[in-house]
Write a protein that holds these residues in place. Sequence first.
Motif, PDB file in Angstrom:
ATOM      1  N   GLY A 186       1.372  -5.790   8.183  1.00 54.32           N
ATOM      2  CA  GLY A 186       3.018  -6.095   7.734  1.00 54.32           C
ATOM      3  C   GLY A 186       3.434  -5.484   6.533  1.00 54.32           C
ATOM      4  N   LEU A 187       1.809  -5.195   5.505  1.00 61.75           N
ATOM      5  CA  LEU A 187       2.509  -4.965   4.458  1.00 61.75           C
ATOM      6  C   LEU A 187       2.382  -3.672   4.505  1.00 61.75           C
ATOM      7  CD1 LEU A 187      -0.583  -6.399   2.304  1.00 61.75           C
ATOM      8  CD2 LEU A 187       2.169  -6.964   2.258  1.00 61.75           C
ATOM      9  N   ASN A 188       1.787  -2.706   5.526  1.00 63.85           N
ATOM     10  CA  ASN A 188       2.638  -1.171   6.057  1.00 63.85           C
ATOM     11  C   ASN A 188       3.444  -1.454   6.398  1.00 63.85           C
ATOM     12  OD1 ASN A 188      -0.081   0.114   4.967  1.00 63.85           O
ATOM     13  ND2 ASN A 188      -0.758  -1.195   5.903  1.00 63.85           N
ATOM     14  N   LEU A 189       4.201  -2.120   6.879  1.00 62.73           N
ATOM     15  CA  LEU A 189       5.411  -2.228   8.144  1.00 62.73           C
ATOM     16  C   LEU A 189       6.176  -2.121   7.164  1.00 62.73           C
ATOM     17  CD1 LEU A 189       5.290  -4.453  10.742  1.00 62.73           C
ATOM     18  CD2 LEU A 189       5.648  -1.713  10.778  1.00 62.73           C
ATOM     19  N   ILE A 190       6.493  -3.075   6.017  1.00 63.60           N
ATOM     20  CA  ILE A 190       7.730  -3.762   4.906  1.00 63.60           C
ATOM     21  C   ILE A 190       7.548  -2.060   3.855  1.00 63.60           C
ATOM     22  CG2 ILE A 190       7.739  -4.726   2.257  1.00 63.60           C
ATOM     23  CD1 ILE A 190       6.524  -7.035   3.658  1.00 63.60           C
ATOM     24  N   ALA A 191       6.040  -1.506   3.918  1.00 70.94           N
ATOM     25  CA  ALA A 191       6.168  -0.323   2.879  1.00 70.94           C
ATOM     26  C   ALA A 191       6.380   1.034   3.438  1.00 70.94           C
ATOM     27  CB  ALA A 191       4.407   0.533   2.235  1.00 70.94           C
ATOM     28  N   GLN A 192       6.612   1.367   4.646  1.00 69.45           N
ATOM     29  CA  GLN A 192       7.341   1.752   5.639  1.00 69.45           C
ATOM     30  C   GLN A 192       8.885   1.730   5.386  1.00 69.45           C
ATOM     31  OE1 GLN A 192       6.274   5.329   6.844  1.00 69.45           O
ATOM     32  NE2 GLN A 192       3.712   4.447   6.957  1.00 69.45           N
ATOM     33  N   VAL A 193       9.248   0.501   5.617  1.00 69.89           N
ATOM     34  CA  VAL A 193      10.629  -0.172   5.419  1.00 69.89           C
ATOM     35  C   VAL A 193      11.091   0.190   4.167  1.00 69.89           C
ATOM     36  CG1 VAL A 193      10.835  -1.924   5.150  1.00 69.89           C
ATOM     37  CG2 VAL A 193      12.520  -0.940   6.160  1.00 69.89           C
ATOM     38  N   ARG A 194      10.315   0.642   3.005  1.00 72.45           N
ATOM     39  CA  ARG A 194      10.875   0.665   1.531  1.00 72.45           C
ATOM     40  C   ARG A 194      11.072   2.428   1.965  1.00 72.45           C
ATOM     41  NH1 ARG A 194       7.443  -0.999  -3.353  1.00 72.45           N
ATOM     42  NH2 ARG A 194       5.596   0.867  -2.598  1.00 72.45           N
ATOM     43  N   GLU A 195      10.229   2.918   2.151  1.00 67.42           N
ATOM     44  CA  GLU A 195      10.487   4.335   2.529  1.00 67.42           C
ATOM     45  C   GLU A 195      11.184   5.026   3.171  1.00 67.42           C
ATOM     46  OE1 GLU A 195       8.572   8.052   1.676  1.00 67.42           O
ATOM     47  OE2 GLU A 195       7.891   6.408   0.580  1.00 67.42           O
ATOM     48  N   ALA A 196      11.613   4.239   3.984  1.00 59.71           N
ATOM     49  CA  ALA A 196      13.082   4.279   4.639  1.00 59.71           C
ATOM     50  C   ALA A 196      15.050   3.987   4.354  1.00 59.71           C
ATOM     51  CB  ALA A 196      13.306   3.806   6.094  1.00 59.71           C
ATOM     52  N   CYS A 197      14.611   3.272   3.152  1.00 58.88           N
ATOM     53  CA  CYS A 197      15.659   2.814   2.472  1.00 58.88           C
ATOM     54  C   CYS A 197      15.777   3.782   1.077  1.00 58.88           C
ATOM     55  CB  CYS A 197      16.138   1.097   2.182  1.00 58.88           C
ATOM     56  SG  CYS A 197      15.949   0.124   4.358  1.00 58.88           S
ATOM     57  N   GLY A 198      15.251   4.231   0.974  1.00 61.20           N
ATOM     58  CA  GLY A 198      15.204   5.469   0.180  1.00 61.20           C
ATOM     59  C   GLY A 198      14.997   4.227  -1.657  1.00 61.20           C
ATOM     60  N   GLY A 199      13.560   3.737  -0.807  1.00 61.61           N
ATOM     61  CA  GLY A 199      12.622   2.904  -1.853  1.00 61.61           C
ATOM     62  C   GLY A 199      13.514   1.303  -2.598  1.00 61.61           C
TER      63      GLY A 199
ATOM     64  N   PRO B 237       0.980  -1.062  -0.709  1.00 63.77           N
ATOM     65  CA  PRO B 237       0.401  -0.253   0.076  1.00 63.77           C
ATOM     66  C   PRO B 237       0.956   1.035   0.358  1.00 63.77           C
ATOM     67  CG  PRO B 237       0.072  -1.139   2.297  1.00 63.77           C
ATOM     68  CD  PRO B 237       1.041  -2.154   1.071  1.00 63.77           C
ATOM     69  N   ALA B 238       0.131   2.113  -0.277  1.00 63.45           N
ATOM     70  CA  ALA B 238       0.838   3.524  -0.474  1.00 63.45           C
ATOM     71  C   ALA B 238       0.878   3.518   1.694  1.00 63.45           C
ATOM     72  CB  ALA B 238      -0.038   4.679  -1.061  1.00 63.45           C
ATOM     73  N   VAL B 239       2.568   4.797   1.473  1.00 67.57           N
ATOM     74  CA  VAL B 239       2.619   5.416   3.062  1.00 67.57           C
ATOM     75  C   VAL B 239       1.815   5.469   3.735  1.00 67.57           C
ATOM     76  CG1 VAL B 239       5.338   4.406   2.775  1.00 67.57           C
ATOM     77  CG2 VAL B 239       4.687   6.626   2.317  1.00 67.57           C
ATOM     78  N   SER B 240       1.171   5.547   4.390  1.00 65.91           N
ATOM     79  CA  SER B 240       0.049   5.755   5.082  1.00 65.91           C
ATOM     80  C   SER B 240       0.522   7.688   6.026  1.00 65.91           C
ATOM     81  CB  SER B 240      -1.153   5.080   6.148  1.00 65.91           C
ATOM     82  OG  SER B 240      -0.036   4.820   7.163  1.00 65.91           O
ATOM     83  N   LYS B 241      -0.409   8.244   6.030  1.00 68.39           N
ATOM     84  CA  LYS B 241       0.436   9.407   7.290  1.00 68.39           C
ATOM     85  C   LYS B 241       0.138   9.169   9.048  1.00 68.39           C
ATOM     86  CE  LYS B 241      -0.024  12.506   3.636  1.00 68.39           C
ATOM     87  NZ  LYS B 241       0.704  12.749   3.278  1.00 68.39           N
ATOM     88  N   PRO B 242       1.350   9.770   9.564  1.00 68.09           N
ATOM     89  CA  PRO B 242       0.869   9.729  10.782  1.00 68.09           C
ATOM     90  C   PRO B 242      -0.470  10.105  11.528  1.00 68.09           C
ATOM     91  CG  PRO B 242       3.258  10.156  10.875  1.00 68.09           C
ATOM     92  CD  PRO B 242       2.372  10.689   9.445  1.00 68.09           C
ATOM     93  N   GLN B 243      -0.660   8.963  12.724  1.00 71.79           N
ATOM     94  CA  GLN B 243      -2.370   9.580  13.069  1.00 71.79           C
ATOM     95  C   GLN B 243      -2.412  10.066  14.589  1.00 71.79           C
ATOM     96  OE1 GLN B 243      -5.328   8.793  11.059  1.00 71.79           O
ATOM     97  NE2 GLN B 243      -3.393   7.593   9.769  1.00 71.79           N
ATOM     98  N   GLY B 244      -1.308  10.927  14.664  1.00 72.44           N
ATOM     99  CA  GLY B 244      -0.574  11.466  16.176  1.00 72.44           C
ATOM    100  C   GLY B 244       0.365  12.327  15.545  1.00 72.44           C
ATOM    101  N   SER B 245       0.570  13.071  16.444  1.00 74.24           N
ATOM    102  CA  SER B 245       2.412  13.263  16.780  1.00 74.24           C
ATOM    103  C   SER B 245       3.373  12.795  17.161  1.00 74.24           C
ATOM    104  CB  SER B 245       2.557  14.626  18.145  1.00 74.24           C
ATOM    105  OG  SER B 245       1.203  15.275  17.916  1.00 74.24           O
ATOM    106  N   TYR B 246       3.713  12.015  15.545  1.00 75.09           N
ATOM    107  CA  TYR B 246       5.009  11.133  16.055  1.00 75.09           C
ATOM    108  C   TYR B 246       5.486  11.229  14.394  1.00 75.09           C
ATOM    109  CZ  TYR B 246       1.664   7.231  14.220  1.00 75.09           C
ATOM    110  OH  TYR B 246       0.738   7.093  13.379  1.00 75.09           O
ATOM    111  N   VAL B 247       6.665  10.284  14.085  1.00 76.94           N
ATOM    112  CA  VAL B 247       7.030  10.146  12.626  1.00 76.94           C
ATOM    113  C   VAL B 247       6.882   8.622  12.215  1.00 76.94           C
ATOM    114  CG1 VAL B 247       8.234  11.954  12.378  1.00 76.94           C
ATOM    115  CG2 VAL B 247       9.159  10.145  13.427  1.00 76.94           C
TER     116      VAL B 247
END
Length: 155
Positions: free
Chosen positions: A72-85, A17-27
């Motif tokens: 888990g899919l969202n975790l992988i999407a976020q780590v992909r973002e963290a790794c520059g794709g 999935p597309a990376v989701s935006k935080p739902q609160g005051s965090y990154v």
Amino acid sequence: MAGQIEARLKEKGIELPAVSKPQGSYVPYIISGNLVFLSGQLPMADGEIKVKGKLGQDVSLEEGQKAARLCGLNLIAQVREACGGDLDRVKRVVKLGGFVNATPDYTDQPKVVNGCSDLMAEVFGDRGQHARAAVGVGSLPLNVAVEIEGIFEIE
């Protein structure tokens, strides 16, 4: 060879999935040294929660496992973002922390969180083997059924 993990995702028909935006005051993640600490991910796709409610009441084990897989899919999407794709930079899934919205007498939290753990092994192979916690909680944000956080080691 660059792109091995992306090729595996494509081969298995797994779309992130597309990376989701935080739902609160965090990154969504913090990189410290060679570790990526991922904030808890919810069972979201297309900008909406897909599985709400309590295990042991209005969510079945199978629905809970699907929710955990989506986390888990969202975790992988976020780590992909963290790794520059580049998911090939992931050296290891170090630890997952699973939170299951459950009734007080519900005891199948580990089976629910297996939905995420099995995905990590499917996507990353041996690098997807990890330490884990799977706990039941009385409620979760937005009434989601499952929330999962993670720690990944990267190159």
